[in-house]
Scaffold this motif. Structure first.
Motif, PDB file in Angstrom:
ATOM      1  N   UNK A  35       0.946  -1.257  -0.100  1.00  0.00           N
ATOM      2  CA  UNK A  35      -0.079  -0.012  -0.076  1.00  0.00           C
ATOM      3  C   UNK A  35       0.809   1.089  -0.028  1.00  0.00           C
ATOM      4  N   UNK A  36       0.324   2.512  -0.584  1.00  0.00           N
ATOM      5  CA  UNK A  36       0.896   3.483  -0.419  1.00  0.00           C
ATOM      6  C   UNK A  36      -0.038   4.856  -0.156  1.00  0.00           C
ATOM      7  N   UNK A  37       0.525   5.712   0.785  1.00  0.00           N
ATOM      8  CA  UNK A  37      -0.204   6.898   1.338  1.00  0.00           C
ATOM      9  C   UNK A  37       0.441   8.043   0.793  1.00  0.00           C
ATOM     10  N   UNK A  75      -4.841   5.924   4.860  1.00  0.00           N
ATOM     11  CA  UNK A  75      -3.976   5.946   6.319  1.00  0.00           C
ATOM     12  C   UNK A  75      -3.215   4.468   6.300  1.00  0.00           C
ATOM     13  N   UNK A  76      -1.887   4.775   6.925  1.00  0.00           N
ATOM     14  CA  UNK A  76      -1.307   3.476   7.407  1.00  0.00           C
ATOM     15  C   UNK A  76      -0.606   2.685   6.180  1.00  0.00           C
ATOM     16  N   UNK A 110       9.220  21.691  -4.023  1.00  0.00           N
ATOM     17  CA  UNK A 110       8.482  20.869  -3.179  1.00  0.00           C
ATOM     18  C   UNK A 110       9.316  20.116  -2.130  1.00  0.00           C
ATOM     19  N   UNK A 111       9.058  20.368  -0.949  1.00  0.00           N
ATOM     20  CA  UNK A 111       9.747  19.303   0.135  1.00  0.00           C
ATOM     21  C   UNK A 111       8.861  18.410   0.313  1.00  0.00           C
ATOM     22  N   UNK A 112       9.592  17.000   0.332  1.00  0.00           N
ATOM     23  CA  UNK A 112       9.001  15.730   0.169  1.00  0.00           C
ATOM     24  C   UNK A 112       9.541  15.123   1.467  1.00  0.00           C
ATOM     25  N   UNK A 113       8.575  14.563   2.275  1.00  0.00           N
ATOM     26  CA  UNK A 113       9.339  13.423   3.393  1.00  0.00           C
ATOM     27  C   UNK A 113       8.521  12.060   2.922  1.00  0.00           C
ATOM     28  N   UNK A 114       9.600  11.115   2.852  1.00  0.00           N
ATOM     29  CA  UNK A 114       9.193   9.780   2.526  1.00  0.00           C
ATOM     30  C   UNK A 114       9.392   8.815   3.609  1.00  0.00           C
ATOM     31  N   UNK A 115       8.538   7.831   3.908  1.00  0.00           N
ATOM     32  CA  UNK A 115       8.715   6.915   4.780  1.00  0.00           C
ATOM     33  C   UNK A 115       8.472   5.528   4.273  1.00  0.00           C
ATOM     34  N   UNK A 116       9.264   4.596   4.447  1.00  0.00           N
ATOM     35  CA  UNK A 116       9.236   3.260   4.241  1.00  0.00           C
ATOM     36  C   UNK A 116       9.054   2.526   5.337  1.00  0.00           C
ATOM     37  N   UNK A 117       7.704   1.954   5.714  1.00  0.00           N
ATOM     38  CA  UNK A 117       7.749   1.343   6.933  1.00  0.00           C
ATOM     39  C   UNK A 117       8.407   0.177   7.117  1.00  0.00           C
ATOM     40  N   UNK A 118       8.516  -0.591   5.692  1.00  0.00           N
ATOM     41  CA  UNK A 118       9.241  -1.830   5.739  1.00  0.00           C
ATOM     42  C   UNK A 118      10.934  -1.783   5.599  1.00  0.00           C
ATOM     43  N   UNK A 119      11.450  -0.526   5.322  1.00  0.00           N
ATOM     44  CA  UNK A 119      12.764  -0.533   5.095  1.00  0.00           C
ATOM     45  C   UNK A 119      12.954   1.017   5.440  1.00  0.00           C
TER      46      UNK A 119
END
Length: 168
Positions: A35-37, A75-76, A110-119
Motif C-alpha cells: 500500500x501507498x499513502x 492511512x497506514x 516541493x519539500x517531500x518526506x518519504x517513509x518506508x515502514x518496511x525499510x
C-alpha cells in the motif's frame, strides 16, 4: 548435433528469461510493500497558485498507481509521502538591450518526506525543484500556465518516484 544445439539454445534462453524476471519495466522496486499513502501537499509558498496543490497531489498519486502495483490508501500505508509546496516563483532570466526581461522562469519547489515502514533506511526528506521558461511578454495564465505546470509537475513527480522506489 542438432539436438545439442537446441538444448543449449533452450537452456540459455530459459536462463536469460528467468534472470530478467526480477526487474520491473517501470524501474520501480517496491519490495514487499502493498500500500501507498500520499497526503495532500499544501501550498506554503509566498505566492500561491490555487490549482497547484490538488494537481501535484493527484499527479503524484497517479504516477505511483500507474507504475507500481501498490494500492492507494488514506492511512497506514507501507510507503508514505507527505510534504508541502514551498516555493512558486517567477523570475526574469534574460535581458534585452533596453534592460527589460526577454524571458521569465517559473520555478516550483516541493519539500517531500518519504517513509518506508518496511525499510527504514530508505526514508528521506528532500527538496525537489524544477522550472519552465516562457517569454516575458506572455501572461502566466491559461495555456501558458497549464503548459508550464504540466512540465514542472511531471518532472518533480518523476524525480520523487526515482528517489523513492527507483533508487536513481
Amino acid at each position: 548435433m542438432k539436438k545439442i544445439f537446441y538444448i543449449a539454445l533452450f537452456s540459455i534462453s530459459t536462463l536469460l528469461f528467468v534472470a530478467c524476471g526480477v526487474y520491473s519495466f517501470t524501474g520501480g522496486n517496491t519490495g514487499d510493500a502493498k500500500t501507498i499513502q500520499i497526503d495532500f501537499f499544501p501550498n506554503q509558498a509566498p505566492l500561491v497558485e490555487p490549482v497547484l496543490t490538488q494537481r501535484f497531489t493527484n499527479d503524484l498519486q497517479d504516477l505511483f498507481t500507474r507504475q507500481t502495483n501498490l494500492t492507494l490508501t488514506n492511512s497506514n500505508g507501507d510507503l508514505y509521502f507527505s510534504g508541502e509546496i514551498t516555493d512558486f516563483r517567477v523570475t526574469p532570466m534574460s535581458g534585452t538591450a533596453d534592460q527589460t526581461a526577454a524571458q521569465n522562469r517559473l520555478t516550483v519547489t516541493v519539500n517531500v518526506r518519504f517513509v518506508n515502514k518496511l525499510e527504514e533506511k530508505d526514508d528521506f526528506e528532500k527538496t525537489f525543484s524544477f522550472y519552465s521558461d516562457f517569454t516575458a511578454n506572455a501572461q502566466l495564465s491559461g495555456g501558458i500556465l497549464d503548459f508550464a505546470l504540466d512540465e514542472i509537475v511531471e518532472r518533480i513527480t518523476q524525480d520523487i518516484f526515482n528517489a523513492s522506489v527507483a533508487k536513481w
